[in-house]
Scaffold this active site. Structure first.
Site, short mmCIF file in Angstrom:
data_model
loop_
_atom_site.label_atom_id
_atom_site.label_comp_id
_atom_site.label_asym_id
_atom_site.label_seq_id
_atom_site.Cartn_x
_atom_site.Cartn_y
_atom_site.Cartn_z
N ARG A 131 0.81 -1.24 0.00
CA ARG A 131 0.00 0.00 0.00
C ARG A 131 0.84 1.27 0.00
O ARG A 131 0.36 2.34 0.38
CB ARG A 131 -0.98 0.03 1.17
CG ARG A 131 -1.96 -1.11 1.15
CD ARG A 131 -3.19 -0.83 1.98
NE ARG A 131 -4.11 -1.94 1.91
CZ ARG A 131 -4.08 -2.99 2.73
NH1 ARG A 131 -3.17 -3.05 3.69
NH2 ARG A 131 -4.94 -3.96 2.59
N LYS B 118 4.16 11.28 -11.86
CA LYS B 118 3.39 10.41 -12.76
C LYS B 118 4.10 9.07 -12.85
O LYS B 118 5.28 9.00 -13.19
CB LYS B 118 3.29 11.03 -14.15
CG LYS B 118 2.24 12.13 -14.24
CD LYS B 118 1.99 12.53 -15.68
CE LYS B 118 0.95 13.64 -15.77
NZ LYS B 118 0.76 14.12 -17.16
N GLU C 285 12.80 18.12 -24.55
CA GLU C 285 11.99 18.43 -23.35
C GLU C 285 12.59 19.62 -22.59
O GLU C 285 11.87 20.35 -21.92
CB GLU C 285 11.88 17.21 -22.43
CG GLU C 285 11.20 16.00 -23.07
CD GLU C 285 9.66 16.03 -23.02
OE1 GLU C 285 9.08 17.07 -22.64
OE2 GLU C 285 9.05 15.01 -23.40
N LYS D 186 9.14 22.89 -14.19
CA LYS D 186 8.21 21.78 -13.97
C LYS D 186 7.72 21.77 -12.52
O LYS D 186 6.53 21.56 -12.26
CB LYS D 186 8.86 20.44 -14.32
CG LYS D 186 7.91 19.29 -14.06
CD LYS D 186 8.04 18.13 -14.97
CE LYS D 186 6.89 17.14 -14.71
NZ LYS D 186 6.99 15.93 -15.47
N GLU E 247 -3.01 17.47 -12.77
CA GLU E 247 -3.34 17.88 -14.14
C GLU E 247 -4.83 18.13 -14.34
O GLU E 247 -5.47 17.54 -15.22
CB GLU E 247 -2.82 16.83 -15.14
CG GLU E 247 -2.73 17.42 -16.55
CD GLU E 247 -1.98 16.53 -17.54
OE1 GLU E 247 -0.92 15.98 -17.18
OE2 GLU E 247 -2.48 16.42 -18.66
N ARG F 112 -1.07 21.98 -15.70
CA ARG F 112 -0.04 20.94 -15.93
C ARG F 112 -0.08 20.44 -17.38
O ARG F 112 0.92 19.99 -17.92
CB ARG F 112 -0.19 19.78 -14.94
CG ARG F 112 0.92 18.75 -15.08
CD ARG F 112 1.04 17.81 -13.90
NE ARG F 112 2.09 16.83 -14.14
CZ ARG F 112 2.59 16.02 -13.23
NH1 ARG F 112 2.14 16.07 -11.98
NH2 ARG F 112 3.55 15.17 -13.53
N ASN G 187 2.36 19.27 -21.94
CA ASN G 187 2.14 18.45 -23.13
C ASN G 187 2.39 19.21 -24.43
O ASN G 187 2.04 18.71 -25.51
CB ASN G 187 0.70 17.91 -23.14
CG ASN G 187 0.46 16.95 -21.98
OD1 ASN G 187 1.37 16.24 -21.57
ND2 ASN G 187 -0.74 16.96 -21.44
N HIS H 14 3.10 17.39 -27.61
CA HIS H 14 2.86 15.96 -27.38
C HIS H 14 1.67 15.41 -28.16
O HIS H 14 1.63 14.22 -28.44
CB HIS H 14 2.71 15.68 -25.89
CG HIS H 14 4.02 15.66 -25.15
ND1 HIS H 14 4.85 16.76 -25.08
CD2 HIS H 14 4.68 14.68 -24.47
CE1 HIS H 14 5.93 16.45 -24.38
NE2 HIS H 14 5.84 15.19 -24.00
N HIS I 183 2.79 12.47 -30.18
CA HIS I 183 2.34 11.09 -29.94
C HIS I 183 1.84 10.46 -31.24
O HIS I 183 2.03 9.26 -31.47
CB HIS I 183 1.20 11.06 -28.91
CG HIS I 183 1.68 11.19 -27.50
ND1 HIS I 183 0.85 11.55 -26.46
CD2 HIS I 183 2.92 11.02 -26.96
CE1 HIS I 183 1.56 11.59 -25.33
NE2 HIS I 183 2.81 11.28 -25.61
N HIS J 146 10.93 9.17 -28.33
CA HIS J 146 9.89 10.05 -27.78
C HIS J 146 10.29 11.52 -27.89
O HIS J 146 9.51 12.36 -28.35
CB HIS J 146 9.59 9.67 -26.33
CG HIS J 146 8.64 10.61 -25.67
ND1 HIS J 146 7.30 10.66 -25.99
CD2 HIS J 146 8.83 11.58 -24.73
CE1 HIS J 146 6.71 11.60 -25.27
NE2 HIS J 146 7.61 12.18 -24.50
N1 GLY Z 1 5.42 14.69 -18.59
C1 GLY Z 1 4.32 15.54 -18.38
C2 GLY Z 1 3.91 15.64 -16.95
O1 GLY Z 1 4.62 15.20 -16.08
O2 GLY Z 1 2.86 16.14 -16.66
#
Ligand code: GLY
Length: 380
Positions: A130, A152, A194, A240, A250, A254, A258, A261, A265, A279
């Site tokens: 947990r 994330k 990035e 960031k 997000e 946030r 992207n 992206h 993508h 990527h």
């Molecule tokens: N890589 C995008 C984010 O962390 O929101």
């Protein structure tokens, strides 16, 4: 949990998330202090190091030595390299191996690697017993400025990438810039997309600095090169961290991260998520598209799109489909891929668009027909 800098020249970037606040420590040689830091944050804890076989060959020994020198029991858990590792099967294997090694609730998982290992190990940490603490030790430029920061975590399924996961913040991120010395040039360049993204989305001054100093950022190693590299990583991480602190899950801004992206993508999917297009390379192509599309919509006066494409091309990143050997794709196919993307809401497309360099915004209501016209013109 915050930590004091242990080395001269180290840059500390705090991620201000209240009870879940943590530091990103940036500098050369920091892996040598990993054991001391873990022992200080979690006295008596063992550390399970999740690492892929490629990274293990370069950096596992130094990581284990750092831990054992601080009397931290080190348990390596190796996984195969590559995106396929972000799977249910590998998650199960990693969890079983952590339990076999008697990793307890108060122990810590060290995610030593790029985005794949960071996401997999971070997710394992979120669910094992947990929730166990995780320290991210990113070994790629992309992971140092993006995927290791912000919590994330997750795996891919046959339905798509990153569809199973959790927001789960690390207790510490150690971005040892010396680890980038063994990174292939192509991967470094892909990660640079990035880095540039942070200037392009909200910090025009940083983008101008990158235009003037990118060669030093790439050079690393030398004293002047390493300070430029660390500065660039720190500015990207600060950008960031600020966004994540304001919008951890997000629900709003946030999504600016992207930038590039949605187009990116689609190109990545068209290339079959293969080595044909990494990527970060797809993100560079996507950023060039986002600026051109914004110009096409009349949002950007002047030639910022040209300036962006010129810089990305100067560092060797793709800005046109023709720059990617073996990539053949039509506007129709890209539109199909964009429509499958998770950023489609109630039939409208969401894009991160720009009013200029450093002026990105979230557009929720983009007309698919305009995207199609733009792509058809770009690919012609
Ligand atoms: N890589 C995008 C984010 O962390 O929101």
């Amino acid at each position: 949990m915050m930590t004091a800098p242990l080395r001269a020249g180290e840059i500390t970037v705090p991620v201000a998330l209240g009870a879940r606040a943590y530091d990103i420590a940036i500098g050369r040689g920091l892996i040598g202090d990993l054991g001391k830091r873990i022992a200080a944050l979690k006295p008596g804890a063992s550390a399970a190091i999740v690492v892929d076989e490629t990274v293990a060959a370069h950096h596992l020994k130094a990581t284990e030595e750092s831990l054992t020198a601080a009397d931290v029991r080190a348990v390596p858990v190796k996984v195969p390299p590559g995106e396929a590792t972000k799977s249910w099967r590998m998650l199960e294997q990693v969890c079983d191996r952590l339990l076999d090694a008697r990793i307890e609730r108060n122990d810590v998982i060290v995610a030593l690697g790029g985005g794949v290992v960071g996401d997999l190990a971070g997710f394992a940490a979120a669910i094992l017993r947990r929730g166990l603490d995780v320290v991210q030790v990113p070994t790629t430029l992309l992971a140092q400025v993006d995927s290791s920061v912000g919590g994330k975590t997750g795996i891919n399924t046959r339905h798509g990438k990153n569809l199973i996961g959790a927001f789960y913040q690390p207790i510490l991120v150690i971005a040892d810039t010396a680890l980038l010395d063994t990174l292939p040039q192509r991967d470094f360049r892909a990660g640079y997309a990035e880095v540039a993204k942070f200037g392009l989305l909200g910090d025009a001054g940083f983008f101008a600095w990158l235009e003037a100093n990118w060669q030093d950022v790439f050079a690393g190693g030398s004293s002047s090169g390493s300070s430029a590299r660390e500065h660039a990583i720190a500015i990207a991480c600060r950008g960031k961290a600020a966004i994540v602190a304001r919008d951890e899950r997000e629900t709003g801004e946030r999504a600016l991260l992207n930038l590039g992206h949605t187009f990116g993508h689609a190109f990545e999917a068209a290339a079959g998520f293969s080595d044909k297009l990494l990527h970060g390379e797809a993100v560079a192509l996507g950023i060039a598209c986002a600026f051109e599309f914004s110009t096409h919509l009349g949002l950007i006066p002047g030639n910022d799109a040209g300036r962006v494409a010129h810089h990305l091309a100067a560092v060797g990143l793709p800005t046109r489909v023709g720059d990617v050997p073996g990539l053949h794709v039509t506007a129709d196919r890209l539109m199909d891929l964009i429509a499958q993307d998770k950023k489609v809401k109630r039939g409208k497309l969401t894009f991160i668009l720009c009013r200029g360099i450093g002026k990105a915004f979230i557009a929720n209501d983009v007309d698919a027909a305009q995207v199609h016209t733009f792509l058809a013109e770009k690919l012609a």
